[in-house]
Design a protein around this motif. Structure first.
Motif, PDB file in Angstrom:
ATOM      1  N   GLN A   1       0.681  -0.858  -0.263  1.00 57.13           N
ATOM      2  CA  GLN A   1      -0.077   0.056  -0.221  1.00 57.13           C
ATOM      3  C   GLN A   1       1.000   1.453   0.091  1.00 57.13           C
ATOM      4  N   ILE A   2       1.631   1.127   0.751  1.00 56.78           N
ATOM      5  CA  ILE A   2       2.207   2.152   0.676  1.00 56.78           C
ATOM      6  C   ILE A   2       3.129   3.026  -0.441  1.00 56.78           C
ATOM      7  N   THR A   3       4.029   0.988  -0.979  1.00 50.31           N
ATOM      8  CA  THR A   3       5.091   1.412  -2.541  1.00 50.31           C
ATOM      9  C   THR A   3       4.663   2.039  -3.014  1.00 50.31           C
ATOM     10  N   LEU A   4       2.883   1.653  -2.967  1.00 52.66           N
ATOM     11  CA  LEU A   4       1.547   2.345  -4.700  1.00 52.66           C
ATOM     12  C   LEU A   4       2.049   3.650  -4.204  1.00 52.66           C
ATOM     13  N   ALA A   5       1.515   4.119  -3.319  1.00 49.27           N
ATOM     14  CA  ALA A   5       1.263   5.342  -2.771  1.00 49.27           C
ATOM     15  C   ALA A   5       2.260   6.223  -3.283  1.00 49.27           C
ATOM     16  N   GLU A   6       3.196   5.581  -3.112  1.00 51.50           N
ATOM     17  CA  GLU A   6       4.716   6.653  -3.655  1.00 51.50           C
ATOM     18  C   GLU A   6       4.363   6.415  -5.222  1.00 51.50           C
ATOM     19  N   GLN A   7       4.780   5.405  -5.795  1.00 49.43           N
ATOM     20  CA  GLN A   7       4.605   5.712  -7.026  1.00 49.43           C
ATOM     21  C   GLN A   7       3.524   6.248  -7.777  1.00 49.43           C
ATOM     22  N   LEU A   8       2.604   6.429  -7.329  1.00 53.33           N
ATOM     23  CA  LEU A   8       1.196   7.626  -7.769  1.00 53.33           C
ATOM     24  C   LEU A   8       2.009   8.329  -7.640  1.00 53.33           C
ATOM     25  N   LEU A   9       2.353   8.775  -6.558  1.00 56.50           N
ATOM     26  CA  LEU A   9       2.896  10.358  -6.211  1.00 56.50           C
ATOM     27  C   LEU A   9       3.805  10.252  -6.988  1.00 56.50           C
ATOM     28  N   LYS A  10       4.676   9.847  -7.436  1.00 57.88           N
ATOM     29  CA  LYS A  10       6.316  10.017  -8.721  1.00 57.88           C
ATOM     30  C   LYS A  10       4.908  10.443  -9.490  1.00 57.88           C
ATOM     31  N   ILE A  11       4.227   9.229 -10.290  1.00 56.59           N
ATOM     32  CA  ILE A  11       4.297   9.071 -11.489  1.00 56.59           C
ATOM     33  C   ILE A  11       3.333   9.953 -12.049  1.00 56.59           C
ATOM     34  N   SER A  12       2.503  10.734 -11.014  1.00 60.15           N
ATOM     35  CA  SER A  12       1.758  11.801 -11.377  1.00 60.15           C
ATOM     36  C   SER A  12       2.189  13.214 -11.439  1.00 60.15           C
ATOM     37  N   GLY A  13       3.724  12.857 -11.159  1.00 68.05           N
ATOM     38  CA  GLY A  13       4.129  14.834 -11.178  1.00 68.05           C
ATOM     39  C   GLY A  13       4.394  15.207  -9.133  1.00 68.05           C
ATOM     40  N   ALA A  14       3.421  14.706  -8.750  1.00 70.23           N
ATOM     41  CA  ALA A  14       2.540  15.304  -7.055  1.00 70.23           C
ATOM     42  C   ALA A  14       3.593  16.957  -6.546  1.00 70.23           C
ATOM     43  N   PRO A  15       3.735  17.885  -6.874  1.00 71.52           N
ATOM     44  CA  PRO A  15       4.416  17.912  -5.430  1.00 71.52           C
ATOM     45  C   PRO A  15       4.468  17.960  -4.313  1.00 71.52           C
ATOM     46  N   GLY A  16       5.189  18.532  -2.822  1.00 69.28           N
ATOM     47  CA  GLY A  16       4.672  18.068  -1.819  1.00 69.28           C
ATOM     48  C   GLY A  16       3.607  17.912  -0.651  1.00 69.28           C
ATOM     49  N   GLY A  17       3.406  17.055  -0.089  1.00 72.31           N
ATOM     50  CA  GLY A  17       2.556  17.557   0.684  1.00 72.31           C
ATOM     51  C   GLY A  17       1.275  16.984  -0.001  1.00 72.31           C
ATOM     52  N   SER A  18       0.905  16.003  -0.887  1.00 69.47           N
ATOM     53  CA  SER A  18       0.415  15.499  -1.361  1.00 69.47           C
ATOM     54  C   SER A  18      -0.212  13.972  -1.213  1.00 69.47           C
ATOM     55  N   LYS A  19      -1.592  13.386  -1.502  1.00 70.91           N
ATOM     56  CA  LYS A  19      -1.577  12.333  -0.875  1.00 70.91           C
ATOM     57  C   LYS A  19      -2.531  11.443  -1.394  1.00 70.91           C
ATOM     58  N   VAL A  20      -2.511  10.037  -1.423  1.00 68.93           N
ATOM     59  CA  VAL A  20      -3.523   9.065  -2.007  1.00 68.93           C
ATOM     60  C   VAL A  20      -4.138   8.710  -0.967  1.00 68.93           C
TER      61      VAL A  20
END
Length: 426
Positions: A108-127
């Motif tokens: 769960q943690i790793t997927l959230a990190e991956q989605l934030l990365k590939i979406s180019g989300a800025p700091g403070g973004s969440k899933v």
């Protein structure tokens, strides 16, 4: 019937033993009759009973093979029975299947990190993880209600686009344009206003300090694969930012490589993005991404929840899907194959328009024979669907090859002819 011994029989034997009643034949006719007597009829009678899949093909209970050009409606990113996806799901289920969201898991943690990365989300973004696109849009609508303005200047309104489709639960349905879907279940939640899709002036006129959020599909799939151009998306970003409204991109159908890039809205950065369908490669999972601290802080502990969302098996499936997309360079494959497909379709007589990007494609027919063509295609071994009397939609697995698509292109003129004959007869 006793359950089979796992060491003595194959998984296929086990599935057969579990799914067939004593004395029943595993035929399409028998299984369809069982379906009609046991399942709620909201989907009508199934077109076929499918029992097996491999790559871009599926087989029905009578042994007939079909080229799957719909992919479970843009879901089966890696096709059917992909070996890595199957292995990861099986291994994760054998290790840790479900824990509830009182706990978390590495997947769960790793997927959230991956989605934030590939979406180019800025700091403070969440899933936030869900089980479907409808649930992801429900979460986004609920979050938008927290953008409520002030006591003297309250925000109470949500903007959606004409011809939009965001789901069929009551909240998601309140955002969905089609009258036939909405009217039987009104009154629906929310104060939703629809405006013409792609009209920047209409958007500018509608979005003011009373608006909580604007929901946009970058490509309106259920409307017949109608793309909103990047200038419109840029304008939506600027207009919502100026008014203090949230910009919410529904990428449930268009996300995860379907268009030849991870997200059809890129490079525009919204406040919220919703995902599902292709995210798990066929395993149910959805997600809401909130971009930046301000949006992510709108929901607090206890404000929303889910029992199954983000479970270890679903998140492992999504990680495997992303891994294969990257490892096999599927984004480039999808872009190139989709361009070839649209060029081939445009050369066929009887097709008046072709729309889409990557492997989300629709074509319009000169006559209103889409339903007849879908039926003829199924009989010929091809799964496609219609979004309207004139329109056929294709959303095959991202792994499909030109050679496989060419078999459909070669048959399509004859299928159009069959559709015309059936149409004239009726």
């Amino acid at each position: 019937m006793p359950l089979p011994n796992d060491e003595a029989q194959s998984s296929a034997d086990a599935l057969s033993a579990l799914s067939v009643l004593p004395g029943s034949a595993l035929t399409s006719t028998a299984l369809t009759e069982r379906y009609k007597s046991a399942l709620l009829g909201v989907f009508g009678t199934p077109q076929r009973v499918l029992v097996r899949g491999s790559g871009s093909h599926v087989w029905d209970a009578d042994g007939r093979q079909y080229l799957d050009l719909l992919g479970g409606i843009a879901v089966n990113t890696l096709g059917h029975a992909h070996p890595l996806l199957s292995s990861v799901i099986t291994s994760q289920l054998a290790t840790l299947g479900h824990v509830s969201n009182f706990f978390t898991s590495p997947a769960q943690i790793t997927l959230a990190e991956q989605l934030l990365k590939i979406s180019g989300a800025p700091g403070g973004s969440k899933v936030f993880f869900t089980n479907s696109g409808t649930e992801a849009n429900e979460a986004a609508l609920k979050l938008s209600r927290r953008n409520r303005g002030t006591a003297d200047k309250p925000r109470t309104k949500v903007i959606a686009l004409e011809n939009a489709f965001h789901g069929r639960s009551l909240g998601a349905l309140s955002l969905t344009w089609k009258q036939a879907y909405r009217e039987p279940f009104e009154p629906l939640p929310g104060n939703v206003q629809w405006i013409p899709a792609g009209d920047i002036d209409a958007l500018r006129a509608a979005v003011d300090e009373t608006v909580q959020a604007v929901f946009i599909e970058p490509i309106q799939g259920e409307a017949g694969v109608r793309e909103l151009d990047v200038d419109y998306l840029r304008a939506a970003r600027a207009i919502t930012h100026e008014a203090g409204a949230l910009l919410i991109f529904d990428e449930v159908q268009t996300g995860m490589g379907r268009t030849g890039q991870y997200f059809a809205s890129a490079p525009i950065v919204p406040d919220v993005m919703t995902l599902a369908k292709g995210l798990g490669g066929g395993f149910p999972i959805g997600a809401m991404i909130t971009f930046g601290h301000q949006t992510s802080d709108l929901l607090n502990p206890g404000d929303h929840g889910t029992t199954f969302g983000g479970n270890p098996v679903a998140t492992a499936a999504a990680l495997a899907t992303i891994h294969v997309i990257d490892k096999d360079n599927l984004l480039t494959h999808v872009a190139d194959t989709g361009q070839w497909l649209t060029e081939q379709l445009r050369a066929i007589s009887g097709i008046t328009a072709v729309r889409g990007r990557g492997l989300l494609v629709a074509f319009d027919l000169e006559k209103p024979i889409a339903a007849q063509l879908v039926s003829a295609a199924l009989d010929a071994g091809f799964i496609v669907n219609t979004t309207g009397p004139h329109t056929v939609r294709l959303a095959p697995p991202l792994i499909i090859t030109r050679e496989q698509l060419a078999t459909f292109i070669a048959k399509l003129p004859a299928l159009i002819g069959q559709g015309l004959m059936t149409y004239k007869e009726n």
